[in-house]
Design an enzyme around this catalytic site. Structure first.
Site, PDB file in Angstrom:
ATOM      1  N   ASP A 159      12.703 -39.042  20.124  1.00 29.39           N
ATOM      2  CA  ASP A 159      13.202 -40.298  20.499  1.00 29.39           C
ATOM      3  C   ASP A 159      13.922 -40.307  21.882  1.00 29.39           C
ATOM      4  O   ASP A 159      14.090 -39.419  22.420  1.00 29.39           O
ATOM      5  CB  ASP A 159      14.300 -40.794  19.387  1.00 29.39           C
ATOM      6  CG  ASP A 159      15.310 -39.655  18.865  1.00 29.39           C
ATOM      7  OD1 ASP A 159      15.554 -38.827  19.630  1.00 29.39           O
ATOM      8  OD2 ASP A 159      15.450 -39.769  17.398  1.00 29.39           O
TER       9      ASP A 159
ATOM     10  N   ASP B 184      23.324 -41.421   7.011  1.00 33.25           N
ATOM     11  CA  ASP B 184      22.370 -42.609   6.076  1.00 33.25           C
ATOM     12  C   ASP B 184      21.218 -41.982   5.847  1.00 33.25           C
ATOM     13  O   ASP B 184      20.491 -42.800   5.529  1.00 33.25           O
ATOM     14  CB  ASP B 184      22.819 -43.598   6.735  1.00 33.25           C
ATOM     15  CG  ASP B 184      21.909 -43.743   8.236  1.00 33.25           C
ATOM     16  OD1 ASP B 184      21.319 -42.785   8.594  1.00 33.25           O
ATOM     17  OD2 ASP B 184      21.884 -44.900   8.940  1.00 33.25           O
TER      18      ASP B 184
ATOM     19  N   HIS C 212      18.564 -40.877   8.102  1.00 34.04           N
ATOM     20  CA  HIS C 212      17.737 -41.314   9.027  1.00 34.04           C
ATOM     21  C   HIS C 212      17.195 -40.035   9.397  1.00 34.04           C
ATOM     22  O   HIS C 212      17.890 -39.199   9.560  1.00 34.04           O
ATOM     23  CB  HIS C 212      17.926 -42.132   9.910  1.00 34.04           C
ATOM     24  CG  HIS C 212      18.942 -41.772  11.005  1.00 34.04           C
ATOM     25  ND1 HIS C 212      20.339 -42.116  10.990  1.00 34.04           N
ATOM     26  CD2 HIS C 212      18.994 -40.815  12.104  1.00 34.04           C
ATOM     27  CE1 HIS C 212      20.953 -41.531  12.156  1.00 34.04           C
ATOM     28  NE2 HIS C 212      20.094 -40.769  12.598  1.00 34.04           N
TER      29      HIS C 212
ATOM     30  N   GLU D  45      15.839 -45.725  10.904  1.00 36.67           N
ATOM     31  CA  GLU D  45      17.049 -46.151   9.886  1.00 36.67           C
ATOM     32  C   GLU D  45      16.778 -46.572   8.585  1.00 36.67           C
ATOM     33  O   GLU D  45      15.437 -46.720   8.362  1.00 36.67           O
ATOM     34  CB  GLU D  45      17.743 -47.117  10.768  1.00 36.67           C
ATOM     35  CG  GLU D  45      18.125 -47.092  12.136  1.00 36.67           C
ATOM     36  CD  GLU D  45      19.511 -46.126  12.370  1.00 36.67           C
ATOM     37  OE1 GLU D  45      19.538 -45.396  11.392  1.00 36.67           O
ATOM     38  OE2 GLU D  45      20.147 -46.113  13.247  1.00 36.67           O
TER      39      GLU D  45
END
Length: 259
Positions: free
Chosen positions: A65, A134, A136, A141
């Site tokens: 990314d 979370d 990801h 996400e």
């Protein structure tokens, strides 16, 4: 899915050993490189092994990314982070490490081009991954499509808070957008190796390994991968209901069987 629970230094050694084994047998292999704190010890171990003779000269690598809009010389631009942490410490050939272009004039075209480049390279042989609190992976996400490919994403407040430490503690300085490989892109890699340490990752690791496959916890898609390795320390494994079984399984693993 194989789960290995061990101290952080041992996890880094195991991941680096998997990469060395791959490159020894296939010097032209394609690696997937992750940023964040999770792979740093792996990169240190790979740099040490490079000094002992491990070569990356014929290998290629793709990043997961990139932030959108950071100046080319910004220290937290992921291309610069990867250059500092691993690319400059080993003997990758010029241009062998590629990442999505977060400053492209046409971001959608840049994402499509990146997908095409990965495919043209024959796909990723071994993909290093971390996991967010979370759930990801890369910047996929919660709520991300399980069939997603490289695209632009808006970062959650939680992710930006988690990454603020890299921007002097200021959430406002963390970009709101990124380009990221999609979950389907990641799942196309032939071997996934995810590292997680610390109690803050415990719930995400629990969901990843033992929860239902759900877009609410994007990393759970890895349960469907034929060759996924989860490397976690005791703190990150503290929510695993089958932790004792994972320890017993790894202890009884045949000597000839690698990750």
């Amino acid at each position: 899915m194989e789960v290995v629970i061990a101290p952080g230094d041992e996890l880094a050694r195991l991941a680096a050993e998997a990469i060395e084994t791959l490159l020894t047998g296939r010097p032209q292999a394609v690696l997937g490189l992750a940023t964040g704190s999770s792979p740093l010890k792996v990169y240190d171990e790979l740099a040490r092994r490079h000094k002992d003779g491990l070569s990356f000269a014929r290998a290629r690598a793709f990043m997961l990314d990139e932030y959108v809009g950071l100046p080319d010389d910004h220290p937290e631009r992921y291309r610069n982070v990867i250059e500092k942490e691993i690319a400059s410490r080993v003997d990758f050939a010029p241009g062998a490490v590629r990442g999505p272009d977060g400053n492209a004039a046409d971001l959608a075209r840049a994402c499509a081009d990146y997908e095409e480049a990965i495919a043209a390279a024959g796909g990723v042989d071994l993909q290093l991954l971390g996991i967010g609190t979370d759930g990801h992976i890369a910047f996929n996400e919660p709520g991300s499509s399980l069939a997603s490919r490289t695209r632009i994403k808006t970062l959650t407040r939680q992710t930006r808070q988690d990454n603020a430490r890299f921007f002097g503690g200021s959430v406002d300085d963390v970009p709101r957008h990124c380009l990221t490989q999609g979950l389907a892109t990641i799942m196309s890699a032939r071997h996934l190796v995810l590292l997680a340490t610390g109690r803050a990752k415990a719930e995400a690791v629990h969901q990843l390994v033992e929860g239902p496959v759900s877009a609410m916890w994007p990393a759970t898609i890895m349960q469907l991968h034929p060759h996924a390795t989860i490397l976690v320390d005791a703190a990150a494994a503290s929510r695993l209901q089958l932790a004792d079984y994972y320890r017993e399984t790894y202890a009884a693993k045949p000597e000839w069987q690698t990750l």
